[in-house]
Design an enzyme around this catalytic site. Structure first.
Site, PDB file in Angstrom:
ATOM      1  N   SER A 118      -2.985  22.187  11.268  1.00 38.81           N
ATOM      2  CA  SER A 118      -4.351  22.258  11.781  1.00 38.81           C
ATOM      3  C   SER A 118      -5.369  21.755  10.770  1.00 38.81           C
ATOM      4  CB  SER A 118      -4.689  23.706  12.175  1.00 38.81           C
ATOM      5  OG  SER A 118      -4.452  24.589  11.095  1.00 38.81           O
ATOM      6  N   HIS A 139      -1.401  18.016  16.715  1.00 41.81           N
ATOM      7  CA  HIS A 139      -2.007  19.345  16.631  1.00 41.81           C
ATOM      8  C   HIS A 139      -2.162  19.918  18.034  1.00 41.81           C
ATOM      9  CE1 HIS A 139      -5.740  21.932  15.442  1.00 41.81           C
ATOM     10  NE2 HIS A 139      -4.638  22.662  15.528  1.00 41.81           N
ATOM     11  N   GLU A 151      -4.374  17.040  19.601  1.00 42.67           N
ATOM     12  CA  GLU A 151      -5.137  16.238  18.647  1.00 42.67           C
ATOM     13  C   GLU A 151      -4.123  15.394  17.868  1.00 42.67           C
ATOM     14  OE1 GLU A 151      -8.967  17.181  15.779  1.00 42.67           O
ATOM     15  OE2 GLU A 151      -7.290  18.578  15.754  1.00 42.67           O
ATOM     16  N   ASN A 189     -10.971  21.561  13.913  1.00 40.38           N
ATOM     17  CA  ASN A 189     -11.291  22.609  12.945  1.00 40.38           C
ATOM     18  C   ASN A 189     -12.459  22.274  12.040  1.00 40.38           C
ATOM     19  OD1 ASN A 189      -9.528  24.797  13.542  1.00 40.38           O
ATOM     20  ND2 ASN A 189      -7.831  23.489  12.939  1.00 40.38           N
TER      21      ASN A 189
END
Length: 296
Positions: A118, A139, A151, A189
């Site tokens: 992540s 991800h 992702e 993130n």
């Protein structure tokens, strides 16, 4: 590419294995712990059972899905026939670098090596392999069988062919892949963690309580859950690790983790998985049993 190896049988790993197997892939699930693998298979079976109850799959599909998953405690044995390896181990750079270096020795030069990280640099991970062009980030979001986003992170050396293969493969799983470049936190993130961190600062500074902060974000911003509850579900240790990656990667103080978050992780209050974070949880469940104001 019908043979997929997933490394790590925790929440993300078993969700990834579940999803690939449900869509007809042969999956090798690898973990150093036999007990963890047994628990993962039971989790997958339980989750498939819920899908059967909801009518989204049949009992026959459940049985076929489980039959496509084999478990291994030996990395070389589990990865030997893979066309794609997806690493979903602990969010620890040293562990990931060691794994990818091993995989580079075990797998042939055409195997795509993907990480579910992540936040950790795909370029850094690729640098320890023999064929960095074949390394990419996938991800997935939790829970993997439900969430649509993947992702897809291109490292500095990741080839166009590998990227397109993973984008198309993600669509085959019924996902919506989004291609992003390899910078700290990627997209998800880099945006999410500062919001969570700011929510923790808002609590830490006494602006409002846990429920009040989460309610404002749910009702005012249409978020399905508040940032503090979401942090509990992600794991406060994971949130802290990602914020450290952002802080180190950009050198910007706006990413500095809130002292309250640091203290909670140090004390072992990691969220739903430990039964206590900003909320308290029933054993083995993410059901809230206490939604009281947290005392900072």
């Amino acid at each position: 590419m019908k043979n997929i190896t997933v490394i790590g049988s925790g929440t993300m790993g078993n969700g990834i294995a579940h999803t690939f197997a449900q869509y007809g892939f042969e999956v090798s699930l690898v973990d150093i712990s036999g007990d963890a693998l047994s628990k993962a298979l039971q989790t997958i079976s339980n989750n498939l059972g819920r899908q059967v109850k909801k009518g989204t799959i049949t009992e026959e599909v459940k049985t076929e899905t489980l039959s496509r998953i084999r478990v291994f405690t030996d990395l070389a044995e589990g990865a030997q026939n893979a066309g794609l390896v997806i690493e979903a181990a602990t969010e620890n750079q040293e562990i990931k670098l060691k794994l990818f270096k091993q995989l580079s020795e075990i797998c042939n030069e055409n195997v795509i090596l993907a990480s579910n990280t992540s936040s950790i640099s795909i370029t850094k991970i690729a640098s320890v392999t023999k064929h960095p062009g074949n390394v990419i980030g996938m991800h997935f979001m939790n829970p993997v069988p439900v969430m649509k986003l993947v992702e897809v992170i291109r490292g500095y050396a990741t080839t166009d062919a590998v990227t397109e293969t993973i984008m198309e493969l993600s669509r085959t799983l019924g996902k919506d892949p989004v291609e992003v470049n390899d910078y700290p936190g990627f997209v998800a993130n880099r945006i999410l963690m500062p919001m969570i961190n700011e929510a923790i600062y808002t609590l830490y500074e006494g602006v409002a309580g846990v429920q009040e902060i989460d309610t404002v974000m749910k009702l005012g911003m249409a978020h399905p859950m508040g940032p503090l509850q979401l942090a509990d579900f992600i794991g406060l240790d994971v949130c802290l690790a990602i914020l450290k990656v952002l802080h180190d990667g950009f050198g910007n103080p706006k990413y500095a983790p809130c002292p309250l978050l640091v203290n909670m992780v140090t004390a072992g209050h990691l969220g739903a998985k430990t039964g206590s974070g900003f909320y308290k949880y029933t054993a083995g469940s993410k059901d809230l049993i206490v939604a009281d104001k947290f005392s900072a």
